[in-house]
Enzyme design. Structure first.
Site, PDB file in Angstrom:
ATOM      1  N   LEU A 136       0.843  -1.192   0.000  1.00 49.90           N
ATOM      2  CA  LEU A 136       0.000   0.000   0.000  1.00 49.90           C
ATOM      3  C   LEU A 136       0.881   1.247   0.000  1.00 49.90           C
ATOM      4  O   LEU A 136       1.616   1.500   0.949  1.00 49.90           O
ATOM      5  CB  LEU A 136      -0.919  -0.003   1.222  1.00 49.90           C
ATOM      6  CG  LEU A 136      -1.766  -1.273   1.414  1.00 49.90           C
ATOM      7  CD1 LEU A 136      -2.664  -1.131   2.642  1.00 49.90           C
ATOM      8  CD2 LEU A 136      -2.603  -1.570   0.177  1.00 49.90           C
ATOM      9  N   GLY A 163      -1.112   6.637  -0.004  1.00 52.51           N
ATOM     10  CA  GLY A 163      -1.434   7.736   0.906  1.00 52.51           C
ATOM     11  C   GLY A 163      -0.671   9.007   0.584  1.00 52.51           C
ATOM     12  O   GLY A 163       0.497   8.969   0.190  1.00 52.51           O
ATOM     13  N   GLU A 208      -9.870   0.208  15.238  1.00 56.61           N
ATOM     14  CA  GLU A 208      -9.009   1.378  15.069  1.00 56.61           C
ATOM     15  C   GLU A 208      -9.058   2.252  16.325  1.00 56.61           C
ATOM     16  O   GLU A 208     -10.060   2.287  17.043  1.00 56.61           O
ATOM     17  CB  GLU A 208      -9.450   2.192  13.852  1.00 56.61           C
ATOM     18  CG  GLU A 208      -9.261   1.475  12.526  1.00 56.61           C
ATOM     19  CD  GLU A 208      -7.818   1.107  12.267  1.00 56.61           C
ATOM     20  OE1 GLU A 208      -6.932   1.973  12.442  1.00 56.61           O
ATOM     21  OE2 GLU A 208      -7.563  -0.059  11.906  1.00 56.61           O
ATOM     22  N   HIS A 249      49.366  19.653  -2.959  1.00 53.12           N
ATOM     23  CA  HIS A 249      48.976  20.848  -2.212  1.00 53.12           C
ATOM     24  C   HIS A 249      48.239  21.858  -3.087  1.00 53.12           C
ATOM     25  O   HIS A 249      48.684  22.180  -4.186  1.00 53.12           O
ATOM     26  CB  HIS A 249      50.199  21.592  -1.630  1.00 53.12           C
ATOM     27  CG  HIS A 249      51.327  20.732  -1.201  1.00 53.12           C
ATOM     28  ND1 HIS A 249      51.359  20.120   0.018  1.00 53.12           N
ATOM     29  CD2 HIS A 249      52.475  20.385  -1.833  1.00 53.12           C
ATOM     30  CE1 HIS A 249      52.487  19.428   0.127  1.00 53.12           C
ATOM     31  NE2 HIS A 249      53.172  19.567  -0.988  1.00 53.12           N
ATOM     32  N   TYR A 288      38.635  26.522 -18.551  1.00 53.50           N
ATOM     33  CA  TYR A 288      37.396  27.173 -19.001  1.00 53.50           C
ATOM     34  C   TYR A 288      37.721  28.512 -19.641  1.00 53.50           C
ATOM     35  O   TYR A 288      38.380  29.363 -19.037  1.00 53.50           O
ATOM     36  CB  TYR A 288      36.463  27.350 -17.804  1.00 53.50           C
ATOM     37  CG  TYR A 288      35.094  27.895 -18.135  1.00 53.50           C
ATOM     38  CD1 TYR A 288      34.319  27.343 -19.143  1.00 53.50           C
ATOM     39  CD2 TYR A 288      34.557  28.960 -17.414  1.00 53.50           C
ATOM     40  CE1 TYR A 288      33.055  27.837 -19.441  1.00 53.50           C
ATOM     41  CE2 TYR A 288      33.298  29.460 -17.695  1.00 53.50           C
ATOM     42  CZ  TYR A 288      32.554  28.895 -18.716  1.00 53.50           C
ATOM     43  OH  TYR A 288      31.306  29.387 -19.004  1.00 53.50           O
ATOM     44  N   ARG A 307      57.849  32.656 -18.004  1.00 54.19           N
ATOM     45  CA  ARG A 307      57.687  33.741 -17.043  1.00 54.19           C
ATOM     46  C   ARG A 307      58.729  34.808 -17.385  1.00 54.19           C
ATOM     47  O   ARG A 307      59.763  34.522 -18.011  1.00 54.19           O
ATOM     48  CB  ARG A 307      57.897  33.241 -15.607  1.00 54.19           C
ATOM     49  CG  ARG A 307      59.300  32.725 -15.352  1.00 54.19           C
ATOM     50  CD  ARG A 307      59.428  32.063 -13.985  1.00 54.19           C
ATOM     51  NE  ARG A 307      60.813  31.703 -13.714  1.00 54.19           N
ATOM     52  CZ  ARG A 307      61.184  30.600 -13.090  1.00 54.19           C
ATOM     53  NH1 ARG A 307      60.272  29.735 -12.678  1.00 54.19           N
ATOM     54  NH2 ARG A 307      62.457  30.358 -12.863  1.00 54.19           N
TER      55      ARG A 307
END
Length: 454
Positions: free
Chosen positions: A9, A12, A155, A363, A387, A440
């Protein structure tokens, strides 16, 4: 030939849950309540299983993938009406029907089997699963005759003062002779405080006909717990968590503090693995033998090999192979594949990244949309810049490469085998195998730049 049937059941609405989510879909230890019930039923040999659905029917159908049949209850007119909705599937069948509630996630196959065995041994037309409740408020009371036989079920709202004093309660789980069940359902009336068709009224109808009604009293009231609100949901969660944790401990897993350890119903854990306090194992996670999962760790739908050590980290929908070490404070996001004997250290984030055997990402590093080979060293503060504002791009770091600290790898880019990237470089082009790339500016010192009198 007699058959065995199950009716669950699940129609409900569950207004007391105060939720947009259909009641039986609320999870207990990571699995919807109704799925717990279906899983237990599936362990037994039933010829047919029917789930009665109403509110949220489509969501229930999506959740349950077992070979079951769904029956719609268009109006919620009580448990008797719900079972009667399955008449077209079962009424003409000879055999035994078990009726269970979809909001009783703690019910076990063992208890269902004992109920059925009791029913068949007694030659009964109906058998009620009962329990002793220290506080029976809200439960239907089991009314017995002078000889101890079950006469009827009343009941709570319809019970007299004397009946309310009875502590033996109806759990809402039954076993019926199938033909007798549907014959009696035709006689059930809705003359009660709720104006509903109660399934327990079948017991009284069969008893009036002189049929044998038996009961099987379980010694576990918690197993029969129905969940009607968030308080009961938390109680069911606690009971299920305790059951799951104790089962894993019996199978050789050390759980230092079971009260603060969460393991989902679908997880699997190998022997001699140790779970520290405040750990969470979610979804269908698989953890191998000899692992150590330290405090503050969350593992969600992930697979860990043998001897993996995880400290205060999050691993989601990813794979970590044997002997690897994760954390502290690492985040392994979905789609990552960490090879054997890899070190993923503190404050490292992986996303859709594969890391080869023996590599180290120790790290403060982000590795996303990347393929990292074996025996690679990725220094502190390295970022794969994946991205461009519109699309994601891939970074490839081949076997034996060394990426110095503070480097940015602008994808798409490839670092060749045994190549070196100097610390602080921003790499925009591929680096050939065994090359040293320095990207760099040269250091320039401006002497006396700051005046002495400033």
């Amino acid at each position: 030939m007699s058959g065995r049937f199950a009716v669950i059941l699940a129609a409900g609405q569950g207004t007391r849950m105060k939720s947009k989510l259909y009641k039986v879909l609320h999870p207990v230890c990571g699995k919807p309540m109704v799925e717990h019930v279906v899983d237990q039923v599936s362990k037994l040999e039933f010829d047919k299983t029917a789930v009665i659905v109403g509110h949220g029917a489509e969501e229930v159908k999506k959740t349950l993938t077992e070979k079951i049949e769904f029956v719609m209850q268009p109006e919620q007119l009580g448990t008797g009406h719900a079972v009667k909705c399955a008449e077209h599937l079962l009424a003409s069948q000879k055999g035994t029907t078990v009726v269970l509630c979809g909001d009783t996630p703690l019910i076990t196959a063992a208890t269902i089997k004992k109920l059925m065995d009791t029913h068949e041994a007694n030659g009964a037309k109906a058998t009620v699963l009962t329990a002793h409740a220290p506080d029976p408020t809200g439960y239907g009371r089991v009314i017995r005759g002078n000889q101890g036989q079950v006469e009827k079920i009343v009941e709570h709202k319809d019970a007299s003062v004397d009946e309310l004093a009875i502590a033996e309660v109806n759990t809402g789980t039954y076993c019926f002779d199938n033909e007798a069940l549907f014959e009696a359902l035709a006689e059930v009336k809705n003359e009660n405080a709720q104006g509903e068709y109660y399934l327990p009224d079948v017991i009284g109808i069969l008893r009036q006909k002189g049929e044998t009604i038996s009961a099987y009293q379980t010694d576990s009231l918690s197993e029969t717990m129905g969940v009607n609100d968030r308080v009961a949901l938390s109680q069911a969660e606690a009971a299920m968590r305790k059951r799951i944790n104790e089962e894993w401990m019996r199978q050789g897993v050390t759980i230092i503090d079971p009260q603060t350890t969460y393991i989902s119903a679908d997880a699997s854990i190998g022997q001699d693995t140790v779970l520290y306090p405040n750990t969470s194992i979610k979804g269908p996670s698989v953890i191998g033998e000899d692992c150590v999962i330290e405090s503050g760790t969350e593992i969600a739908s992930a697979t860990l090999g043998r001897g993996v050590h995880v400290c205060s980290s999050v691993i989601s929908n990813s794979v970590v192979a044997d002997g690897s070490s994760i954390g502290p404070f690492a985040h392994i996001r979905p789609g990552s594949d960490v090879g054997e004997n890899v070190r993923v250290g503190n404050f490292v984030e992986l996303k859709k990244a594969s890391i080869g055997t023996g590599s180290k990402v120790s790290h403060l590093t982000y590795v996303g949309d990347a393929e990292v080979g074996s025996d690679v060293n990725v220094g502190c503060g390295v970022v794969t810049v994946n991205y461009d504002g519109k699309n994601k791009h891939k970074t490839i770091i081949k076997d034996g490469a060394f990426v110095g600290s503070g480097s940015n790898l602008i994808a798409p880019v490839e670092i060749g085998e045994r190549a070196f990237v100097a610390a602080g470089s921003t790499i925009t082009d591929d680096v050939p195998s065994q090359a040293l790339s320095i990207a760099r500016s040269r250091q320039v010192n401006k002497d006396n730049y700051v005046k002495k009198d400033v």
